[in-house]
Motif scaffolding. Structure first.
Motif, PDB file in Angstrom:
ATOM      1  N   ASN A  47      17.221  12.810   0.855  1.00 61.16           N
ATOM      2  CA  ASN A  47      16.156  12.716  -0.155  1.00 61.16           C
ATOM      3  C   ASN A  47      15.386  11.400  -0.103  1.00 61.16           C
ATOM      4  O   ASN A  47      14.627  11.090  -1.021  1.00 61.16           O
ATOM      5  CB  ASN A  47      16.731  12.939  -1.561  1.00 61.16           C
ATOM      6  CG  ASN A  47      17.632  11.795  -2.035  1.00 61.16           C
ATOM      7  OD1 ASN A  47      17.842  10.802  -1.347  1.00 61.16           O
ATOM      8  ND2 ASN A  47      18.188  11.955  -3.240  1.00 61.16           N
ATOM      9  N   GLU A  67       3.632  18.113   0.954  1.00 59.18           N
ATOM     10  CA  GLU A  67       2.731  18.901   0.114  1.00 59.18           C
ATOM     11  C   GLU A  67       2.821  20.384   0.447  1.00 59.18           C
ATOM     12  O   GLU A  67       2.923  21.235  -0.454  1.00 59.18           O
ATOM     13  CB  GLU A  67       1.294  18.410   0.284  1.00 59.18           C
ATOM     14  CG  GLU A  67       0.296  19.153  -0.596  1.00 59.18           C
ATOM     15  CD  GLU A  67      -1.134  18.696  -0.358  1.00 59.18           C
ATOM     16  OE1 GLU A  67      -1.725  18.137  -1.296  1.00 59.18           O
ATOM     17  OE2 GLU A  67      -1.648  18.894   0.768  1.00 59.18           O
ATOM     18  N   ARG A  72       7.236  17.149  -2.829  1.00 59.25           N
ATOM     19  CA  ARG A  72       6.962  15.771  -3.248  1.00 59.25           C
ATOM     20  C   ARG A  72       7.849  15.316  -4.396  1.00 59.25           C
ATOM     21  O   ARG A  72       8.377  14.206  -4.384  1.00 59.25           O
ATOM     22  CB  ARG A  72       5.478  15.617  -3.624  1.00 59.25           C
ATOM     23  CG  ARG A  72       5.155  14.246  -4.228  1.00 59.25           C
ATOM     24  CD  ARG A  72       5.412  13.137  -3.194  1.00 59.25           C
ATOM     25  NE  ARG A  72       5.366  11.797  -3.739  1.00 59.25           N
ATOM     26  CZ  ARG A  72       6.431  11.069  -4.070  1.00 59.25           C
ATOM     27  NH1 ARG A  72       7.656  11.579  -3.964  1.00 59.25           N
ATOM     28  NH2 ARG A  72       6.302   9.830  -4.513  1.00 59.25           N
ATOM     29  N   GLU A  73       8.010  16.138  -5.413  1.00 61.30           N
ATOM     30  CA  GLU A  73       8.771  15.733  -6.594  1.00 61.30           C
ATOM     31  C   GLU A  73      10.283  15.785  -6.355  1.00 61.30           C
ATOM     32  O   GLU A  73      11.053  15.331  -7.204  1.00 61.30           O
ATOM     33  CB  GLU A  73       8.417  16.631  -7.789  1.00 61.30           C
ATOM     34  CG  GLU A  73       6.951  16.613  -8.172  1.00 61.30           C
ATOM     35  CD  GLU A  73       6.480  15.229  -8.592  1.00 61.30           C
ATOM     36  OE1 GLU A  73       7.274  14.517  -9.244  1.00 61.30           O
ATOM     37  OE2 GLU A  73       5.333  14.864  -8.283  1.00 61.30           O
ATOM     38  N   LYS A  74      10.695  16.305  -5.211  1.00 58.18           N
ATOM     39  CA  LYS A  74      12.122  16.485  -4.941  1.00 58.18           C
ATOM     40  C   LYS A  74      12.694  15.412  -4.015  1.00 58.18           C
ATOM     41  O   LYS A  74      13.899  15.402  -3.758  1.00 58.18           O
ATOM     42  CB  LYS A  74      12.361  17.864  -4.326  1.00 58.18           C
ATOM     43  CG  LYS A  74      11.909  19.000  -5.236  1.00 58.18           C
ATOM     44  CD  LYS A  74      12.087  20.352  -4.565  1.00 58.18           C
ATOM     45  CE  LYS A  74      11.600  21.468  -5.487  1.00 58.18           C
ATOM     46  NZ  LYS A  74      11.747  22.804  -4.844  1.00 58.18           N
ATOM     47  N   ASN A  76      12.233  11.101  -2.347  1.00 58.53           N
ATOM     48  CA  ASN A  76      11.760   9.728  -2.535  1.00 58.53           C
ATOM     49  C   ASN A  76      10.979   9.285  -1.310  1.00 58.53           C
ATOM     50  O   ASN A  76      11.476   9.407  -0.180  1.00 58.53           O
ATOM     51  CB  ASN A  76      12.947   8.794  -2.738  1.00 58.53           C
ATOM     52  CG  ASN A  76      13.747   9.141  -3.971  1.00 58.53           C
ATOM     53  OD1 ASN A  76      13.315   8.912  -5.087  1.00 58.53           O
ATOM     54  ND2 ASN A  76      14.924   9.737  -3.771  1.00 58.53           N
ATOM     55  N   THR A 105      -0.220  11.759  -2.682  1.00 59.63           N
ATOM     56  CA  THR A 105       0.576  11.546  -3.879  1.00 59.63           C
ATOM     57  C   THR A 105      -0.128  10.542  -4.777  1.00 59.63           C
ATOM     58  O   THR A 105      -1.077   9.870  -4.343  1.00 59.63           O
ATOM     59  CB  THR A 105       1.980  11.024  -3.507  1.00 59.63           C
ATOM     60  OG1 THR A 105       2.795  10.944  -4.680  1.00 59.63           O
ATOM     61  CG2 THR A 105       1.913   9.642  -2.871  1.00 59.63           C
ATOM     62  N   TYR A 107       1.885   8.358  -6.630  1.00 63.17           N
ATOM     63  CA  TYR A 107       2.866   7.283  -6.854  1.00 63.17           C
ATOM     64  C   TYR A 107       3.770   7.153  -5.633  1.00 63.17           C
ATOM     65  O   TYR A 107       3.899   8.072  -4.816  1.00 63.17           O
ATOM     66  CB  TYR A 107       3.718   7.561  -8.099  1.00 63.17           C
ATOM     67  CG  TYR A 107       4.683   8.717  -7.946  1.00 63.17           C
ATOM     68  CD1 TYR A 107       6.016   8.499  -7.586  1.00 63.17           C
ATOM     69  CD2 TYR A 107       4.269  10.037  -8.172  1.00 63.17           C
ATOM     70  CE1 TYR A 107       6.905   9.558  -7.454  1.00 63.17           C
ATOM     71  CE2 TYR A 107       5.146  11.094  -8.031  1.00 63.17           C
ATOM     72  CZ  TYR A 107       6.468  10.861  -7.672  1.00 63.17           C
ATOM     73  OH  TYR A 107       7.352  11.906  -7.529  1.00 63.17           O
ATOM     74  N   ASP A 109       7.726   5.920  -4.609  1.00 62.70           N
ATOM     75  CA  ASP A 109       9.036   5.652  -5.197  1.00 62.70           C
ATOM     76  C   ASP A 109       9.561   4.270  -4.826  1.00 62.70           C
ATOM     77  O   ASP A 109      10.113   3.558  -5.670  1.00 62.70           O
ATOM     78  CB  ASP A 109      10.029   6.720  -4.735  1.00 62.70           C
ATOM     79  CG  ASP A 109       9.583   8.114  -5.092  1.00 62.70           C
ATOM     80  OD1 ASP A 109       9.775   8.517  -6.252  1.00 62.70           O
ATOM     81  OD2 ASP A 109       9.021   8.808  -4.218  1.00 62.70           O
ATOM     82  N   ARG A 144       7.426   2.742  -8.295  1.00 59.69           N
ATOM     83  CA  ARG A 144       8.653   2.862  -9.092  1.00 59.69           C
ATOM     84  C   ARG A 144       9.637   1.718  -8.786  1.00 59.69           C
ATOM     85  O   ARG A 144      10.343   1.255  -9.681  1.00 59.69           O
ATOM     86  CB  ARG A 144       9.311   4.216  -8.811  1.00 59.69           C
ATOM     87  CG  ARG A 144       8.395   5.417  -9.038  1.00 59.69           C
ATOM     88  CD  ARG A 144       8.181   5.708 -10.502  1.00 59.69           C
ATOM     89  NE  ARG A 144       7.191   6.740 -10.749  1.00 59.69           N
ATOM     90  CZ  ARG A 144       7.448   8.059 -10.758  1.00 59.69           C
ATOM     91  NH1 ARG A 144       8.657   8.510 -10.483  1.00 59.69           N
ATOM     92  NH2 ARG A 144       6.482   8.911 -11.032  1.00 59.69           N
TER      93      ARG A 144
END
Length: 397
Positions: A47, A67, A72-74, A76, A105, A107, A109, A144
């Motif tokens: 991840n 994408e 993307r949200e799953k 880092n 994206t 953001y 991480d 982040r």
């Protein structure tokens, strides 16, 4: 897959995907092949995906793949600011926005100051407003975690580490680099501050697999472990609790599957006394080709003229244990690109170092030989140009 936590309790796979070595097809990244390999790693639990502004096509390829597959949200994303190209607050913002566009994206991480070799590089960034910029980005949630990747000596690593409240850092570290660059000392210093450490070059770009001498392979074969050369290098890292993520530049399904298997089987403290003896034999076999018997103990330091004696000898040895180009590359990063010069040519032959060397190395004589090998005329000129660019306006050249 196994996981270790960052400072905020987020679980990171102990194997990270290094995206610098995506396979090329012509001059472009082979997207279908990279996608197949990346998805295989994701399904196995990876991840953490590491790229950089200057990895040609890598950010865009990673963004496209994530994408298209809704990932993307799953996962880092870690990417890097090319700090050596930044001369203004505006350049900071333009570069970061370009990276977000490439990665598709809004953001990042884990964001790193790329390829630090000296605390002077961090000081230069501070002068253009990096601290306020980071604070703004973190408050807005578009960055982040903030960190830095490092290729200089241990002293400068600790200075950078102590100068800011970093969320993580990234170092070159493997069983051959235990006492070079940031080294074990730097790893443990970061861990003592609660700073996660990401590992790059765990197998020296594959050299601890493909370029091992016969004696090293023999030592591994004689061990009771049925491990490949890659397994020895990765298990050595996973054995250490201070290591958070080990990055691997995977570019085949076989490599992905093997590395994911190792990351699922390894454990902290698993190496036995016999295992460490085996790796000592491996290192001795590699070191048989060295030019000077320096152990990196640093009893010769500090040099009154600022010469980085163990650093120079380590790079000189690398020219003969790996390749001339690799030794010179290491030299440029760890000796050539520090703000305060530490070249062998600064030696005034006072002999203080030789009085303290446990190996009785004729240091003055060997430094002169090393300098001739490491800095032929084209390299001298190139290092001079690079230093003038990196440290312009900061004093010594």
């Amino acid at each position: 897959m196994q996981y270790r936590n960052d400072r905020n309790g987020n679980s990171l796979s102990i194997l990270g995907y290094g995206c610098m070595r995506f396979t090329k097809k012509g001059n472009a990244i082979d997207i279908p092949k990279a996608e197949q390999e990346l998805l295989e790693a994701y399904r196995a639990g990876v991840n953490y995906y590491d790229t950089a502004y200057l990895y040609s096509g890598s950010e865009a390829a990673l963004g496209e793949i994530l994408e298209r597959n809704g990932l993307r949200e799953k996962v880092n994303i870690a990417t890097k600011l090319p700090q050596y190209l930044i001369g203004s607050r505006g350049a900071l913002e333009r570069t970061f926005q370009e990276e977000l566009r490439r990665l598709r994206t809004d953001y990042v991480d884990y964001y790193l100051m790329h390829h630090m070799t000296d605390v002077a590089m961090w000081e230069k960034l501070k002068k253009v407003g990096i601290l306020d910029w980071i604070a703004e980005k973190k408050q807005a949630g578009v960055i982040r975690n903030i960190g830095f990747s490092y290729h200089g000596n241990t002293d400068n690593f600790r200075k950078i580490l102590d100068d800011y409240d970093w969320d993580f850092c990234q170092i070159q570290y493997n069983y051959l680099d235990e006492v070079s660059q940031a080294g074990r000392e730097g790893l443990q210093a970061a861990a003592a501050k609660g700073i996660p450490v990401m590992i790059m070059e765990p197998l020296r770009g594959g050299k601890l697999v493909s370029m091992l001498p016969e004696g090293a392979r023999g030592a591994m074969a004689e061990s009771s472990r049925d491990w490949s050369a890659a397994e020895w290098g990765l298990h050595w890292l996973y054995d250490q609790p201070e290591v958070t993520v080990v990055l691997s530049g995977m570019n085949s399904l076989e490599m992905v599957r093997e590395n994911c298997r190792i990351a699922s089987e390894a454990s902290v403290g698993e190496l036995t006394e016999e295992d460490h003896e085996t790796l000592d034999k491996v290192k001795r076999a590699i070191m048989e080709r060295e030019r000077v018997g320096c152990t990196g103990c640093r009893y010769c330091m500090p040099c009154p003229r600022g010469v980085d004696i163990p650093g120079i000898f380590r790079c000189w040895n690398t020219m003969y244990t790996e390749s001339r180009s690799e030794g010179r590359s290491q030299f440029i990063q760890t000796v050539g690109l520090t703000k305060d010069p530490s070249f062998a040519s600064q030696c005034v032959r006072c002999g203080k170092c030789e009085q303290h060397c446990p190996q009785s190395i004729p240091i003055r004589e060997k430094l002169a030989e090393a300098d001739r090998d490491l800095r032929p005329l084209p390299y001298k000129a190139g290092i001079g140009i690079a230093r003038a660019f990196l440290f312009r306006g900061s004093g010594k050249k």
